[in-house]
Design a protein around this motif. Structure first.
Motif, short mmCIF file in Angstrom:
data_model
loop_
_atom_site.label_atom_id
_atom_site.label_comp_id
_atom_site.label_asym_id
_atom_site.label_seq_id
_atom_site.Cartn_x
_atom_site.Cartn_y
_atom_site.Cartn_z
N LEU A 118 65.95 38.86 -71.50
CA LEU A 118 66.20 37.85 -70.48
C LEU A 118 67.37 38.32 -69.64
O LEU A 118 68.44 38.63 -70.18
N LEU A 119 67.18 38.37 -68.33
CA LEU A 119 68.18 38.95 -67.43
C LEU A 119 68.53 37.94 -66.32
O LEU A 119 67.78 37.78 -65.35
N PRO A 120 69.67 37.24 -66.46
CA PRO A 120 70.06 36.28 -65.43
C PRO A 120 70.55 36.98 -64.16
O PRO A 120 71.18 38.04 -64.22
N TRP A 121 70.28 36.37 -63.01
CA TRP A 121 70.81 36.88 -61.75
C TRP A 121 70.68 35.77 -60.71
O TRP A 121 70.11 34.71 -60.98
N SER A 122 71.22 36.00 -59.52
CA SER A 122 71.13 34.99 -58.47
C SER A 122 71.15 35.66 -57.11
O SER A 122 71.52 36.83 -56.97
N ARG A 123 70.74 34.90 -56.12
CA ARG A 123 70.87 35.34 -54.73
C ARG A 123 71.28 34.12 -53.91
O ARG A 123 70.95 32.97 -54.25
N THR A 124 72.02 34.35 -52.84
CA THR A 124 72.46 33.28 -51.94
C THR A 124 71.74 33.43 -50.62
O THR A 124 71.80 34.50 -49.98
N VAL A 125 71.04 32.37 -50.21
CA VAL A 125 70.19 32.43 -49.01
C VAL A 125 70.36 31.15 -48.21
O VAL A 125 70.78 30.11 -48.75
N PRO A 126 70.01 31.17 -46.91
CA PRO A 126 70.01 29.93 -46.14
C PRO A 126 68.99 28.93 -46.70
O PRO A 126 67.99 29.32 -47.32
N VAL A 127 69.24 27.66 -46.46
CA VAL A 127 68.32 26.62 -46.91
C VAL A 127 66.91 26.88 -46.39
O VAL A 127 65.92 26.71 -47.12
N ASP A 128 66.79 27.33 -45.15
CA ASP A 128 65.46 27.59 -44.58
C ASP A 128 64.72 28.65 -45.38
O ASP A 128 63.50 28.56 -45.58
N THR A 129 65.43 29.69 -45.83
CA THR A 129 64.80 30.73 -46.63
C THR A 129 64.35 30.19 -47.98
O THR A 129 63.25 30.50 -48.46
N HIS A 130 65.19 29.36 -48.59
CA HIS A 130 64.82 28.77 -49.88
C HIS A 130 63.56 27.92 -49.74
O HIS A 130 62.63 28.03 -50.57
N ARG A 160 64.84 19.22 -47.95
CA ARG A 160 65.98 19.66 -47.14
C ARG A 160 67.12 18.65 -47.24
O ARG A 160 68.29 19.01 -47.33
N GLY A 161 66.77 17.36 -47.26
CA GLY A 161 67.79 16.33 -47.40
C GLY A 161 68.47 16.38 -48.76
O GLY A 161 69.71 16.25 -48.86
N HIS A 162 67.69 16.57 -49.83
CA HIS A 162 68.29 16.68 -51.17
C HIS A 162 69.25 17.88 -51.24
O HIS A 162 70.34 17.79 -51.81
N LEU A 163 68.84 19.00 -50.65
CA LEU A 163 69.66 20.21 -50.71
C LEU A 163 70.93 20.08 -49.88
O LEU A 163 71.97 20.63 -50.24
N ALA A 164 70.86 19.34 -48.79
CA ALA A 164 72.04 19.16 -47.94
C ALA A 164 73.15 18.45 -48.70
O ALA A 164 74.34 18.71 -48.47
N ALA A 165 72.77 17.58 -49.62
CA ALA A 165 73.78 16.87 -50.41
C ALA A 165 74.47 17.79 -51.41
O ALA A 165 75.63 17.58 -51.78
N VAL A 166 73.76 18.85 -51.87
CA VAL A 166 74.30 19.77 -52.86
C VAL A 166 74.96 20.97 -52.19
O VAL A 166 75.98 21.49 -52.67
N PHE A 167 74.40 21.41 -51.08
CA PHE A 167 74.87 22.61 -50.38
C PHE A 167 75.16 22.26 -48.92
O PHE A 167 74.39 22.61 -48.01
N PRO A 168 76.27 21.57 -48.67
CA PRO A 168 76.55 21.11 -47.30
C PRO A 168 76.78 22.23 -46.30
O PRO A 168 76.67 22.02 -45.09
N ASP A 169 77.09 23.44 -46.77
CA ASP A 169 77.29 24.56 -45.85
C ASP A 169 75.98 25.22 -45.44
O ASP A 169 75.97 26.17 -44.65
N GLY A 170 74.86 24.74 -45.98
CA GLY A 170 73.56 25.26 -45.56
C GLY A 170 73.11 26.51 -46.27
O GLY A 170 72.10 27.11 -45.88
N THR A 171 73.83 26.94 -47.31
CA THR A 171 73.40 28.11 -48.09
C THR A 171 73.15 27.68 -49.53
O THR A 171 73.88 26.86 -50.08
N VAL A 172 72.13 28.25 -50.13
CA VAL A 172 71.68 27.88 -51.47
C VAL A 172 71.86 29.06 -52.41
O VAL A 172 71.46 30.19 -52.08
N GLU A 173 72.47 28.84 -53.57
CA GLU A 173 72.50 29.86 -54.60
C GLU A 173 71.29 29.65 -55.50
O GLU A 173 71.26 28.74 -56.34
N GLU A 174 70.26 30.48 -55.31
CA GLU A 174 69.09 30.45 -56.18
C GLU A 174 69.42 31.22 -57.45
O GLU A 174 69.76 32.40 -57.39
N ARG A 175 69.30 30.55 -58.57
CA ARG A 175 69.57 31.20 -59.85
C ARG A 175 68.27 31.44 -60.60
O ARG A 175 67.40 30.57 -60.66
N TYR A 176 68.14 32.65 -61.15
CA TYR A 176 66.93 33.07 -61.84
C TYR A 176 67.26 33.67 -63.19
O TYR A 176 68.39 34.13 -63.43
#
Length: 255
Positions: free
Chosen positions: A189-201, A230-246
């Protein structure tokens, strides 16, 4: 499950979007493949089955592997050929590999083993592998130990149906991909993440088969879900970028 079911081939309708928005894999994944296969990727005759648009193919090439891609979908195969014109692309699927016996050092399934019937695809892989070769399977699974991902997964399940796994991946989340395999597979199991704009997510979500069979991003119900998301994510990521964790679930079987 056949690799040529309508749901499996639904990716053909969104091949360019798949290539643009789907996540890749961390360098640690290929390090682990080399360790568990007990051989370097450089020079290895490698078959990437269900190669899609070539996300994993590209990483294997960068490590020096000699890659042949196998892909059932015309749209996905065309996108792969466009971006990686030097890679041989063979139309076919894992249940019936159109390849010679004992012709590969390594067979990889990146995000695609769950589209096969293991009763057919495992013997086929072993037939095509050379003695001492390895079969490597892996999946990017959204890490629902992050609260926002767990919350999103609940919303996805309500929208798509409880039978669909986390973030549209058939087979479910956690260790379910690995748990269906025989015990002689080595697992990591290999954890990692990427940070992307909300639109990309959101565009990444829309490329999953559970959405594509409902009309993709252009379907009315999908548009409504993504707008609400998009509304749910705006409450968590107000700067418009999402850390996708995998967590990459990796399984390797040495022949």
């Amino acid at each position: 499950m056949s690799a040529t079911t309508p749901r499996a081939l639904s990716f053909d309708t969104a091949a360019a979007q798949y290539a643009a928005y789907r996540p890749s894999y961390p360098p640690a994944l290929l390090d682990a493949v080399e360790e568990l296969a007990d051989r370097p990727l450089r020079g290895a005759r490698t078959v990437d089955v269900g190669a899609g648009t070539g996300i994993a193919t590209r990483l294997l090439l960068a490590r020096g592997a000699r890659v042949t891609a196998v892909e059932p979908g015309s749209g996905m195969a065309g996108e792969l050929h466009r971006s990686l014109p030097s890679v041989p692309v063979v139309r076919g699927d894992g249940n019936h590999l159109p390849l010679a016996t004992a012709s590969a050092d390594l067979i990889t399934y990146a995000q695609s083993w769950h589209w096969t019937d293991p009763a057919l695809s495992l013997p086929e892989a072993l037939r095509v592998l050379r003695p001492g070769g390895s079969l490597a399977l892996w999946w990017n699974v959204s890490d629902d130990s992050a609260g926002w991902i767990a919350d999103q997964d609940l919303r996805l399940r309500r929208h798509l149906g409880a039978g669909d796994g986390a973030h549209g991946t058939p087979g479910g989340s956690g260790s379910r991909n690995l748990g269906t395999l025989p015990g002689d597979f080595a697992r990591r199991l290999l954890p990692w993440s990427r940070t992307v704009p909300v639109d990309t997510h959101l565009a990444n979500l829309a490329t999953h088969s559970a959405f594509l069979v409902r009309g993709g991003a252009d379907g009315e119900s999908t548009r409504r879900f993504l707008d609400e998301e998009r509304g749910h994510l705006a409450a968590v990521f107000p700067d418009g970028t999402v850390e996708e964790r995998y967590v990459v679930e990796l399984a390797v079987l040495r022949g």
